[in-house]
Scaffold this active site. Structure first.
Site, PDB file in Angstrom:
ATOM      1  N   ARG A  27      29.174  17.938  65.019  1.00 18.15           N
ATOM      2  CA  ARG A  27      27.915  18.320  65.667  1.00 18.15           C
ATOM      3  C   ARG A  27      27.534  17.380  66.807  1.00 18.15           C
ATOM      4  O   ARG A  27      26.640  17.674  67.599  1.00 18.15           O
ATOM      5  CB  ARG A  27      26.781  18.315  64.640  1.00 18.15           C
ATOM      6  CG  ARG A  27      26.934  19.331  63.557  1.00 18.15           C
ATOM      7  CD  ARG A  27      25.775  19.232  62.609  1.00 18.15           C
ATOM      8  NE  ARG A  27      24.532  19.607  63.259  1.00 18.15           N
ATOM      9  CZ  ARG A  27      24.015  20.813  63.228  1.00 18.15           C
ATOM     10  NH1 ARG A  27      24.614  21.768  62.574  1.00 18.15           N
ATOM     11  NH2 ARG A  27      22.883  21.075  63.847  1.00 18.15           N
ATOM     12  N   ASN A 100      16.934  15.436  65.620  1.00 23.02           N
ATOM     13  CA  ASN A 100      17.832  16.378  66.277  1.00 23.02           C
ATOM     14  C   ASN A 100      16.937  17.362  67.030  1.00 23.02           C
ATOM     15  O   ASN A 100      16.008  17.901  66.456  1.00 23.02           O
ATOM     16  CB  ASN A 100      18.639  17.096  65.176  1.00 23.02           C
ATOM     17  CG  ASN A 100      19.539  18.176  65.704  1.00 23.02           C
ATOM     18  OD1 ASN A 100      19.797  18.260  66.903  1.00 23.02           O
ATOM     19  ND2 ASN A 100      20.025  19.013  64.810  1.00 23.02           N
ATOM     20  N   GLY A 101      17.195  17.579  68.316  1.00 23.22           N
ATOM     21  CA  GLY A 101      16.358  18.501  69.086  1.00 23.22           C
ATOM     22  C   GLY A 101      15.869  17.833  70.361  1.00 23.22           C
ATOM     23  O   GLY A 101      16.383  16.781  70.747  1.00 23.22           O
ATOM     24  N   LYS A 487      39.073  28.275  75.985  1.00 29.21           N
ATOM     25  CA  LYS A 487      39.758  27.428  74.992  1.00 29.21           C
ATOM     26  C   LYS A 487      40.481  26.289  75.702  1.00 29.21           C
ATOM     27  O   LYS A 487      40.412  25.144  75.296  1.00 29.21           O
ATOM     28  CB  LYS A 487      40.791  28.225  74.171  1.00 29.21           C
ATOM     29  CG  LYS A 487      40.271  29.127  73.091  1.00 29.21           C
ATOM     30  CD  LYS A 487      39.613  28.451  71.923  1.00 29.21           C
ATOM     31  CE  LYS A 487      38.158  28.174  72.138  1.00 29.21           C
ATOM     32  NZ  LYS A 487      37.188  29.191  71.925  1.00 29.21           N
ATOM     33  N   HIS A 506      40.605  39.995  95.218  1.00 24.93           N
ATOM     34  CA  HIS A 506      39.344  39.834  95.944  1.00 24.93           C
ATOM     35  C   HIS A 506      38.968  38.366  96.123  1.00 24.93           C
ATOM     36  O   HIS A 506      37.822  38.057  96.418  1.00 24.93           O
ATOM     37  CB  HIS A 506      38.233  40.593  95.224  1.00 24.93           C
ATOM     38  CG  HIS A 506      38.477  42.061  95.139  1.00 24.93           C
ATOM     39  ND1 HIS A 506      38.404  42.892  96.237  1.00 24.93           N
ATOM     40  CD2 HIS A 506      38.864  42.846  94.097  1.00 24.93           C
ATOM     41  CE1 HIS A 506      38.706  44.132  95.873  1.00 24.93           C
ATOM     42  NE2 HIS A 506      38.996  44.121  94.576  1.00 24.93           N
ATOM     43  N   LYS A 605      29.368  21.210  68.198  1.00 24.94           N
ATOM     44  CA  LYS A 605      29.677  22.483  67.551  1.00 24.94           C
ATOM     45  C   LYS A 605      28.503  23.441  67.566  1.00 24.94           C
ATOM     46  O   LYS A 605      28.658  24.620  67.803  1.00 24.94           O
ATOM     47  CB  LYS A 605      30.110  22.197  66.114  1.00 24.94           C
ATOM     48  CG  LYS A 605      30.542  23.417  65.345  1.00 24.94           C
ATOM     49  CD  LYS A 605      31.851  23.946  65.875  1.00 24.94           C
ATOM     50  CE  LYS A 605      32.265  25.242  65.211  1.00 24.94           C
ATOM     51  NZ  LYS A 605      33.269  25.946  66.040  1.00 24.94           N
TER      52      LYS A 605
HETATM   53  C1  F6R Z   1      33.689  27.624  72.362  1.00 27.49           C
HETATM   54  C2  F6R Z   1      32.515  27.472  71.540  1.00 27.49           C
HETATM   55  C3  F6R Z   1      31.187  27.742  72.136  1.00 27.49           C
HETATM   56  C4  F6R Z   1      30.349  28.588  71.163  1.00 27.49           C
HETATM   57  C5  F6R Z   1      28.911  28.752  71.682  1.00 27.49           C
HETATM   58  C6  F6R Z   1      28.087  29.650  70.798  1.00 27.49           C
HETATM   59  O1  F6R Z   1      34.849  27.357  71.664  1.00 27.49           O
HETATM   60  O2  F6R Z   1      32.613  27.143  70.400  1.00 27.49           O
HETATM   61  O3  F6R Z   1      31.292  28.366  73.366  1.00 27.49           O
HETATM   62  O4  F6R Z   1      30.958  29.837  71.013  1.00 27.49           O
HETATM   63  O5  F6R Z   1      28.314  27.486  71.769  1.00 27.49           O
HETATM   64  O6  F6R Z   1      28.008  29.126  69.505  1.00 27.49           O
HETATM   65  P1  F6R Z   1      27.578  30.027  68.271  1.00 27.49           P
HETATM   66  O7  F6R Z   1      28.616  31.074  68.103  1.00 27.49           O
HETATM   67  O8  F6R Z   1      27.519  29.075  67.129  1.00 27.49           O
HETATM   68  O9  F6R Z   1      26.254  30.627  68.603  1.00 27.49           O
END
Ligand code: F6R
Length: 610
Positions: A27, A100-101, A487, A506, A605
């Site tokens: 996180r 957190n925030g 990715k 284009h 994450k």
């Molecule tokens: C890319 C990735 C991010 C999440 C995005 C949304 O690998 O993990 O682009 O997809 O931050 O996150 P969620 O799906 O948790 O809302």
């Protein structure tokens, strides 16, 4: 985005906090700290960098305390360093807070605190919060009331935990917009920003809602509103095992999560496909199916990889269910004035179920009367709870920061939703069966692709020193091109762009030369011949081409430098297969560059800030 953990009980809290922080490190991981209460002192230990740095540092100190809080940070205010790491102290060093925030009005609050004589040692908004709480403690309030009063002055989002030397029997926590969960143990209680940090100790949890505060003692907890009304909360039992959140012998979580996709896809579709009737059965949507099928319009809101899954769903739903679909970045949707009515359905896709932009978009859509459907992985997460109805994707815990198995599980659930509504409309039982059968075959087909890992690793090896990459696809494969590029860039730091193949002429075609690898996602579908023309155009300009194509397409090998072959399925499901080689390629390139694929720089994450 940051990780929060806390413990109160009869054991030494320090190893429990460190273990919890390690499980939360995905996180945020630019610095970490723990705070404990000893006989007459509040003590803080912090380190810049990863939790392992903190662990090394404190292992020599032989700390012991039965109450403590820990934090792993993803910087918002102030650079990642030891001073800005949490916990933060009040001036007398009697109160400790982790957060957190984002406190949006922190500069106004900071100025008024400065006027009262407070000095600040860090650049964080959290230090404003700790001093605000201190103001109320000094006015004679107890910790819980001081937290409530301080938070009533705060604009923004928070999940916080506070401990105070004068009340050493409790941790006070609160949430608004950032997740907080209480782990209920036997003569011990824990708190955390997600259940991964708790699961080794207890599976009994209580989720805090926005604007709730809780006092956590070792043998009880009291939850109330910010306005001091007592609340009765249900204790829920969480699913999942500790094995699911460990690497299980794989070198990285990302690799494990890519490789377990046959299993995670099976879990996503288990019990949900009725082959003989060509139907999908989604328990979460019972009672809402007709309303969704009769929607005037479907809007899909999400961010990042989840947004890419939404783009695939746009093609699926429009092809089979005859409902116009729009796909929106949640971050844009929330600040536009979206024209919505009760005849619209909005689908919110989120792995974490905590993404701040997606959650805000959900609240806006609810306000405007649309039916809100969550497609979420983390059970009990805020988006899952706030949606009117929804479907869990059941991918299991996804720890690697780059989303992989959640993407394919999202595609499975979105294809099931498509099947469900299409069968309520014009899709025949025969066509429904064809889709159902194709869905059921996916786990084995994904396994076939994973069996080619070595080959894909060899292709990856050739491109480790590339500086740029282009990913091209059309129709269902255009979102896959975007996902492949995302990715690669997020874990290998190679600049990559995804484009609809026909758009290349284009503009992006100007980039093509012998230093520009181009990945064509080119299954043999209705636009295949057109994609071949694009391949010829790149070839003519010296670009190096990697193609992802069907097993039975031998001709493409003569056209391109490298081919990765995948089995065939119906076009709407091809993205589930074509994305797998792209995930593996990104993974291997990043590993060969010596990068930390599970915790790429600057990312986190669960993006719980704007
Ligand atoms: C890319 C990735 C991010 C999440 C995005 C949304 O690998 O993990 O682009 O997809 O931050 O996150 P969620 O799906 O948790 O809302």
């Amino acid at each position: 985005m940051c990780g929060i953990v806390g413990y109160i009980g009869n054991k030494n809290s320090v190893p429990i906090l460190i273990d919890g922080l390690k499980r939360l490190e995905y996180r945020g991981y630019d610095s970490a700290g723990v705070g404990i209460l000893t006989k007459d002192k509040a003590e803080v230990y912090k380190r810049e960098g990863k939790v392992s740095e903190l662990e090394k540092y404190i292992s020599e100190l032989k700390l012991n305390s039965k109450i403590g809080i820990g934090h792993t940070r993803w910087a918002t205010h102030g650079i990642p360093n030891e001073v800005n790491a949490h916990p933060h102290f009040n001036p007398e060093k009697t109160l400790l807070v982790i957060h957190n925030g984002i406190i949006e009005n922190y500069s106004v609050l900071k100025k008024s605190l400065r006027d009262e004589g407070y000095q600040f040692v860090s650049d964080t908004d959290t230090e404003v919060l700790v001093n605000m709480i201190d103001v109320f403690l000094k006015k004679g309030q107890n910790l819980c009331n001081a937290v409530r009063y301080a938070l009533s002055k705060v604009e923004g989002t928070y999940g916080i935990a506070a401990i105070y030397i004068d009340e050493p029997d409790k941790i006070v926590v609160a949430r608004k917009g950032s997740p907080l969960v209480i782990g209920v143990g036997d003569n011990e209680n824990l708190i955390a920003s997600d259940v991964n940090a708790l699961i080794a100790h207890t599976k009994r949890v209580v989720y805090l809602e926005d604007n709730e505060v809780a006092e956590i003692y070792k043998d009880k907890f009291i939850v109330k509103t910010l306005e001091d009304e007592n609340l009765k909360k249900d204790i829920l039992e969480i699913e999942g095992s500790i094995e699911e959140i460990t690497k299980g012998g794989f070198p990285h979580f990302m690799f494990k999560e890519i490789m377990e996709q046959p299993e995670s896809i099976k879990n996503s579709l288990r019990g949900r496909v009725i082959l003989k009737d060509g139907l999908a059965k989604l328990g979460g949507l019972i009672g809402y199916e007709d309303r969704i099928a009769e929607s005037r319009r479907i809007i899909i809101c999400a961010c990042g990889t989840s947004w890419h899954a939404g783009l695939v769903a746009e093609y699926m739903i429009e092809q089979y269910a005859d409902i116009p679909v729009e796909v929106e970045y949640a971050s844009e949707f929330r600040y536009r004035n979206p024209i919505l009515s009760k005849d619209d359905t909005v689908i919110f896709i989120s792995q974490s179920g905590e993404t701040a932009d997606t959650l805000a978009a959900l609240k806006e859509a609810k306000r405007k009367g649309a039916l809100c459907v969550g497609v979420v992985n983390v059970v009990g997460s805020t988006i899952a709870r706030e949606s009117h109805t929804g479907v869990y994707i059941h991918a299991g815990p996804e720890i690697g920061v780059a989303s992989t198995k959640a993407f394919t599980a999202q595609l499975i659930v979105l294809s099931l939703i498509t099947l469900l509504i299409a069968r309520k409309k014009n899709l025949s039982v025969v066509d429904g069966r064809e889709i159902a059968q194709a869905i059921l075959e996916l786990p084995n087909q994904v396994q076939e692709i994973l069996n080619q890992n070595e080959l894909i690793e060899n292709v990856a090896e050739k491109f480790v020193s590339a500086n740029n990459f282009l990913y091209l696809g059309r129709g269902y494969q255009f979102p896959v091109a975007l996902e492949g590029a995302l990715k690669l860039k997020e874990i290998s730091y190679i600049h990559a762009e995804g484009y609809p193949a026909a758009e290349m002429k284009h503009g992006p075609i100007a980039l093509i030369d012998e230093n520009m690898p181009v990945v064509f996602i080119a299954p043999t579908d209705t636009v295949y011949e057109k994609v071949v023309s694009n391949i010829e155009e790149v070839k003519a300009r010296g670009g190096r081409i990697i193609a992802v194509a069907n097993n039975d397409n031998a001709k493409i090998d003569e056209l391109v430098e490298y081919t990765i072959k995948v089995p065939s399925t119906i076009p709407m499901l091809m993205p589930v297969l074509t994305v797998i080689p792209l995930q593996l390629m990104a993974y291997h390139i990043a590993v060969k560059k010596g990068l930390n694929v599970d915790q790429p720089r600057n990312l986190a994450k669960s993006v719980t800030v704007e």
